[in-house]
Motif scaffolding. Structure first.
Motif, PDB file in Angstrom:
ATOM      1  N   THR A   1      -8.855  42.247  28.411  1.00 25.62           N
ATOM      2  CA  THR A   1      -9.961  43.629  28.235  1.00 25.62           C
ATOM      3  C   THR A   1      -9.269  44.645  28.514  1.00 25.62           C
ATOM      4  OG1 THR A   1      -9.991  44.111  30.876  1.00 25.62           O
ATOM      5  CG2 THR A   1     -11.663  42.485  29.832  1.00 25.62           C
TER       6      THR A   1
ATOM      7  N   GLN B   1     -10.506  49.121  29.137  1.00 23.45           N
ATOM      8  CA  GLN B   1     -11.186  49.733  30.119  1.00 23.45           C
ATOM      9  C   GLN B   1     -10.964  50.755  30.029  1.00 23.45           C
ATOM     10  OE1 GLN B   1     -12.522  48.068  34.129  1.00 23.45           O
ATOM     11  NE2 GLN B   1     -13.572  49.773  34.777  1.00 23.45           N
TER      12      GLN B   1
ATOM     13  N   LYS C   1     -15.880  48.944  29.495  1.00 23.42           N
ATOM     14  CA  LYS C   1     -14.996  47.968  29.120  1.00 23.42           C
ATOM     15  C   LYS C   1     -15.238  46.706  28.287  1.00 23.42           C
ATOM     16  CE  LYS C   1     -14.141  45.205  32.487  1.00 23.42           C
ATOM     17  NZ  LYS C   1     -13.419  44.565  33.698  1.00 23.42           N
TER      18      LYS C   1
ATOM     19  N   LEU D   1     -14.006  43.491  26.492  1.00 25.28           N
ATOM     20  CA  LEU D   1     -13.307  42.487  25.969  1.00 25.28           C
ATOM     21  C   LEU D   1     -12.761  42.144  24.758  1.00 25.28           C
ATOM     22  CD1 LEU D   1     -14.062  39.728  27.367  1.00 25.28           C
ATOM     23  CD2 LEU D   1     -14.320  38.824  25.740  1.00 25.28           C
TER      24      LEU D   1
ATOM     25  N   THR E   1     -17.814  31.535  29.929  1.00 24.85           N
ATOM     26  CA  THR E   1     -17.611  32.991  30.259  1.00 24.85           C
ATOM     27  C   THR E   1     -18.876  32.758  30.793  1.00 24.85           C
ATOM     28  OG1 THR E   1     -16.940  34.857  30.043  1.00 24.85           O
ATOM     29  CG2 THR E   1     -18.619  34.435  27.951  1.00 24.85           C
ATOM     30  N   GLU E   2     -18.386  33.621  32.339  1.00 21.06           N
ATOM     31  CA  GLU E   2     -19.632  34.597  32.976  1.00 21.06           C
ATOM     32  C   GLU E   2     -20.000  35.512  33.196  1.00 21.06           C
ATOM     33  OE1 GLU E   2     -18.283  32.865  36.252  1.00 21.06           O
ATOM     34  OE2 GLU E   2     -18.707  31.002  36.594  1.00 21.06           O
ATOM     35  N   LEU E   3     -19.526  36.495  31.749  1.00 18.79           N
ATOM     36  CA  LEU E   3     -19.476  37.262  31.460  1.00 18.79           C
ATOM     37  C   LEU E   3     -20.760  38.138  31.513  1.00 18.79           C
ATOM     38  CD1 LEU E   3     -15.605  38.759  30.810  1.00 18.79           C
ATOM     39  CD2 LEU E   3     -16.491  38.437  32.696  1.00 18.79           C
ATOM     40  N   LYS E   4     -20.958  39.646  31.633  1.00 16.14           N
ATOM     41  CA  LYS E   4     -22.521  39.749  30.856  1.00 16.14           C
ATOM     42  C   LYS E   4     -21.782  39.935  29.287  1.00 16.14           C
ATOM     43  CE  LYS E   4     -25.857  40.210  34.449  1.00 16.14           C
ATOM     44  NZ  LYS E   4     -26.033  40.408  35.332  1.00 16.14           N
ATOM     45  N   LEU E   5     -22.099  39.845  28.030  1.00 15.53           N
ATOM     46  CA  LEU E   5     -21.446  40.019  26.869  1.00 15.53           C
ATOM     47  C   LEU E   5     -22.112  40.960  26.155  1.00 15.53           C
ATOM     48  CD1 LEU E   5     -18.639  37.745  26.404  1.00 15.53           C
ATOM     49  CD2 LEU E   5     -18.016  40.119  28.053  1.00 15.53           C
TER      50      LEU E   5
ATOM     51  N   VAL F   1     -18.704  44.695  27.993  1.00 17.16           N
ATOM     52  CA  VAL F   1     -18.581  43.750  29.175  1.00 17.16           C
ATOM     53  C   VAL F   1     -19.353  44.712  29.958  1.00 17.16           C
ATOM     54  CG1 VAL F   1     -17.491  42.862  31.148  1.00 17.16           C
ATOM     55  CG2 VAL F   1     -16.414  43.133  28.590  1.00 17.16           C
TER      56      VAL F   1
ATOM     57  N   SER G   1     -21.516  45.323  33.893  1.00 17.76           N
ATOM     58  CA  SER G   1     -21.068  45.270  35.213  1.00 17.76           C
ATOM     59  C   SER G   1     -22.123  44.569  35.580  1.00 17.76           C
ATOM     60  CB  SER G   1     -20.671  46.111  35.944  1.00 17.76           C
ATOM     61  OG  SER G   1     -22.045  46.961  35.525  1.00 17.76           O
TER      62      SER G   1
END
Length: 541
Positions: free
Chosen positions: A481, A483, A488, A490, A504-508, A539, A541
């Motif tokens: 990433t 930032q 941020k 990715l 992935t557990e990221l919110k994209l 990304v 939060s």
């Protein structure tokens, strides 16, 4: 931070090797007028600056890296008026001009050396590194030349040896002499007064040598990668503690920086080739009183693994402090990256992924002419070589001519480079199909991928100024990433010829990529990377 005052921070520098860029006077050799004519093309790429390889007066034994007059243009490249015109046109196109300063050594045809070698007591007698022979006539110590053999050459006039880290026709200046430092800085200021925006410093860690002339110890582990480090070259087998990267070098870099600080918005980028290059890069760019940025040879090796790239970047990040790197994966000294990082054969799609990786790293970027075309290394016969480095080590090492052949502007016999019957190096047949004119007409070409992504990059300040954090790597995949100011981004890259699925557990939120670039996508809780593809995503939060 003022982006105008620090335009160099996160900038993209386009290296032009003038001999091979464009020949305006049709003598078979590229020239400054040719560079000027092609500035609109360079500007169209979206780069910020042009680095010009040496164009100074020179006998050309090392093709301009053997300077005989620091303050004039060699006639094969044109005149000072041609240089002034180049500066003017570049600035009109909002491009900065960085010139190559070869300060460690001069040509043996430089007036300084001619005077220095004339006697033991002339005014410049100690402007170069002169040392008496050992009692048995042998060289003073075990130091070696990058180009092979001892770093000492016997001069029958003075009956002494002089130091040369490269060709024996490139004697090293004695930076321990304050008069030499003053004279060198005067030549730098000559170009500052002409309006240059910065300097690329050739072999920036070589300026000082150990006054005790202590022998270098053997290297416990020989690793290819730094300047001159090839397993077929004895230079690789020493730990170069005493012939370069000496502590006194810091003082000179501080004096150089204080000079540039008198000329606002100018910059320096140092070439660092040593056994501890990443550590030296950190030392030379920390504190805002030395170099603005440095690059090393750590991404100029044959190791194309994403794991190697991550390790290299993380190592410099951990010790960098407030210093700043400049990353490159090609230049005029190494095999072109399209060949070097494609051991299984040419792959234009992979060239695009390597480009995305480079242009997404934290730091400034240096691109070598033709890299934006995905040019492979040119294959030359021994009879076609002109590089003394290659001639000395043929056939194990074929020299640097293969990355220096002229740019193909079109498919014609001379590639649109010249109207002469012959160019100084042959136009590579393997490169004609990748000519600028052909790629301009192909919306999915490497050229369009470079151009489109460089403009994409300008819309994402996190790619220029942001912090970097690595999330995943393996041999062919890299995820990290960038930032900046709460935003941020990715970056997920796959340079393999197989799909790669990464949970992935990221919110994209995926970003729309230029059409010339193969894009990955999100599927449920996974990043899906197609062969030689990339995913850029915001990304949340």
């Amino acid at each position: 931070m003022s982006t105008e005052q620090e335009w160099w921070r996160g900038c993209i520098i386009y290296q032009v090797y003038p001999r091979s860029f464009y020949d305006a006077n049709n003598d078979g050799i590229g020239d400054l007028a040719g560079v000027t004519e092609k500035i609109p093309y360079i500007a169209s790429l979206g780069v910020d600056a042009i680095w010009l390889s040496p164009f100074f007066t020179s006998p050309m034994k090392d093709f301009g890296y053997d300077v005989s007059d620091y303050c004039d243009v060699d006639p094969i490249f044109g005149t000072l008026e041609d240089f002034d015109q180049l500066i003017e046109v570049a600035h009109q196109h909002k491009l900065k001009i960085i010139i190559d300063q070869v300060l460690n050594h001069t040509s043996d045809q430089h007036p300084w050396f001619k005077e220095s070698r004339s006697s033991l007591d002339n005014d410049k007698s100690d402007w170069y590194v002169w040392v008496d022979a050992n009692p048995d006539g042998t060289v003073p110590n075990n130091w070696l030349s990058v180009f092979g053999g001892p770093a000492w050459h016997w001069d029958s006039r003075r009956r002494q040896y002089y130091l040369h880290n490269f060709l024996d026709s490139q004697p090293d200046l004695n930076f321990h002499n304050p008069d030499v430092v003053d004279a060198v800085l005067d030549t730098v200021e000559f170009w500052l007064k002409r309006g240059v925006d910065g300097f690329r410093l050739d072999t920036a860690n070589y300026y000082y040598h150990d006054l005790e002339l202590r022998n270098n110890p053997p290297k416990e582990e020989v690793v290819e990668g730094s300047i001159g480090v090839r397993l077929d070259n004895p230079y690789a087998y020493q730990l170069h503690l005493y012939d370069k990267s000496r502590p006194e070098n810091i003082g000179f870099l501080q004096r150089l920086r204080s000079l540039l600080d008198k000329y606002p918005n100018t910059t320096t980028v140092g070439e660092v080739g040593c056994d501890f290059s990443l550590k030296t890069m950190s030392e030379y760019t920390q504190g805002k009183d030395k170099l603005h940025m440095c690059y090393s040879f750590d991404l100029l090796t044959h190791d194309a693994s994403m794991s190697h790239i991550r390790q290299t970047i993380q190592t410099i990040e951990e010790g960098l402090g407030d210093g700043w790197p400049c990353w490159s994966m090609s230049n005029h000294d190494v095999v072109r990256v399209a060949t070097r990082w494609n051991a299984a054969g040419y792959n234009s799609a992979r060239s695009k992924i390597h480009m995305l990786m480079l242009l997404s790293l934290r730091g400034s970027i240096s691109l070598y002419q033709g890299e934006e075309l995905g040019l492979p290394e040119a294959e030359l016969t021994f009879e076609q070589l002109v590089d003394p480095f290659g001639i000395n080590f043929w056939p194990e090492f074929k020299g640097r001519d293969g990355c220096r052949t002229p740019i193909p502007w079109n498919e014609e016999q001379m590639g649109g480079f010249t109207n002469a019957d012959q160019a100084w190096l042959p136009i590579a047949d393997s490169q004609r199909s990748l000519a600028v004119s052909i790629q301009e007409d192909n919306r999915h070409s490497v050229l369009h991928a470079y151009r489109d992504f460089m403009h994409f990059r300008k819309l994402h300040p996190e790619l220029i100024y942001g912090d970097i954090e690595f999330l995943y790597d393996d041999e062919t995949t890299l995820v990290f990433t960038r930032q900046f100011e709460g935003r941020k981004l990715l970056i997920a890259l796959n340079c393999a010829e197989q799909n790669k699925i990464l949970p992935t557990e990221l919110k994209l939120t995926p970003q729309v990529m230029p059409e010339a670039i193969q894009s990955g996508y999100l599927e449920e809780s996974s990043i899906v990377l197609l062969p030689c593809s990339a995913l850029f995503a915001i990304v949340h939060s």
